[in-house]
Design a protein around this motif. Structure first.
Motif, PDB file in Angstrom:
ATOM      1  N   ARG A 187      -4.428  -6.087  -5.210  1.00 10.50           N
ATOM      2  CA  ARG A 187      -4.773  -5.116  -4.163  1.00 10.50           C
ATOM      3  C   ARG A 187      -4.043  -5.450  -2.853  1.00 10.50           C
ATOM      4  O   ARG A 187      -3.604  -4.557  -2.136  1.00 10.50           O
ATOM      5  N   HIS A 188      -3.907  -6.728  -2.549  1.00 14.87           N
ATOM      6  CA  HIS A 188      -3.189  -7.161  -1.346  1.00 14.87           C
ATOM      7  C   HIS A 188      -1.708  -6.761  -1.437  1.00 14.87           C
ATOM      8  O   HIS A 188      -1.133  -6.239  -0.472  1.00 14.87           O
ATOM      9  N   VAL A 189      -1.094  -6.988  -2.583  1.00  8.97           N
ATOM     10  CA  VAL A 189       0.316  -6.614  -2.787  1.00  8.97           C
ATOM     11  C   VAL A 189       0.467  -5.097  -2.693  1.00  8.97           C
ATOM     12  O   VAL A 189       1.408  -4.599  -2.045  1.00  8.97           O
ATOM     13  N   GLU A 190      -0.453  -4.345  -3.316  1.00 12.27           N
ATOM     14  CA  GLU A 190      -0.391  -2.880  -3.233  1.00 12.27           C
ATOM     15  C   GLU A 190      -0.449  -2.419  -1.775  1.00 12.27           C
ATOM     16  O   GLU A 190       0.327  -1.555  -1.366  1.00 12.27           O
ATOM     17  N   GLY A 191      -1.352  -3.003  -1.007  1.00 11.02           N
ATOM     18  CA  GLY A 191      -1.488  -2.643   0.399  1.00 11.02           C
ATOM     19  C   GLY A 191      -0.242  -2.970   1.193  1.00 11.02           C
ATOM     20  O   GLY A 191       0.213  -2.170   2.010  1.00 11.02           O
ATOM     21  N   ALA A 192       0.307  -4.148   0.957  1.00  9.31           N
ATOM     22  CA  ALA A 192       1.507  -4.563   1.685  1.00  9.31           C
ATOM     23  C   ALA A 192       2.693  -3.643   1.371  1.00  9.31           C
ATOM     24  O   ALA A 192       3.452  -3.253   2.267  1.00  9.31           O
ATOM     25  N   LEU A 193       2.845  -3.261   0.116  1.00  9.58           N
ATOM     26  CA  LEU A 193       3.958  -2.402  -0.252  1.00  9.58           C
ATOM     27  C   LEU A 193       3.743  -0.961   0.203  1.00  9.58           C
ATOM     28  O   LEU A 193       4.717  -0.243   0.467  1.00  9.58           O
ATOM     29  N   SER A 194       2.513  -0.543   0.305  1.00  7.76           N
ATOM     30  CA  SER A 194       2.214   0.818   0.771  1.00  7.76           C
ATOM     31  C   SER A 194       2.558   1.006   2.241  1.00  7.76           C
ATOM     32  O   SER A 194       2.855   2.113   2.684  1.00  7.76           O
ATOM     33  N   ARG A 195       2.509  -0.087   2.992  1.00  4.52           N
ATOM     34  CA  ARG A 195       2.789  -0.020   4.428  1.00  4.52           C
ATOM     35  C   ARG A 195       4.277  -0.084   4.737  1.00  4.52           C
ATOM     36  O   ARG A 195       4.673   0.032   5.879  1.00  4.52           O
ATOM     37  N   ARG A 196       5.108  -0.273   3.748  1.00  2.70           N
ATOM     38  CA  ARG A 196       6.555  -0.392   3.969  1.00  2.70           C
ATOM     39  C   ARG A 196       7.177   0.938   4.229  1.00  2.70           C
ATOM     40  O   ARG A 196       6.842   1.949   3.811  1.00  2.70           O
TER      41      ARG A 196
END
Length: 81
Positions: A72-81
């Motif tokens: 979930r953390h990785v998904e969030g980080a990539l969504s903000r790119r």
């Protein structure tokens, strides 16, 4: 334990798949699906080890939930790119 081929993304409860004895009788593991936010692919994050070091109980109560949190953390980080 469900075979991996029978698990659908986003429908599992809990949201990880126990993979105990999937590769070998002596290996316990857990996997969490990851769908890239940009649609570029589907990957799997997994964690496991020899059964005498990583019990199924530890996978279900500790490592599975932590692996979900990581994904979930990785998904969030990539969504903000």
């Amino acid at each position: 334990m469900k075979p991996v081929s029978h698990c659908r993304l986003g429908s599992a409860d809990p949201p990880w798949v126990p993979l105990s004895h999937f590769w070998s009788r002596d290996v316990n593991a857990v996997g969490v699906p990851f769908v890239a936010p940009d649609g570029s692919g589907i990957l799997a994050f997994n964690c496991g080890g020899p059964g005498f070091l990583v019990s199924r109980e530890r996978l279900l109560r500790d490592l599975g939930p932590r692996l979900v949190e990581l994904v979930r953390h990785v998904e969030g980080a990539l969504s903000r790119r």
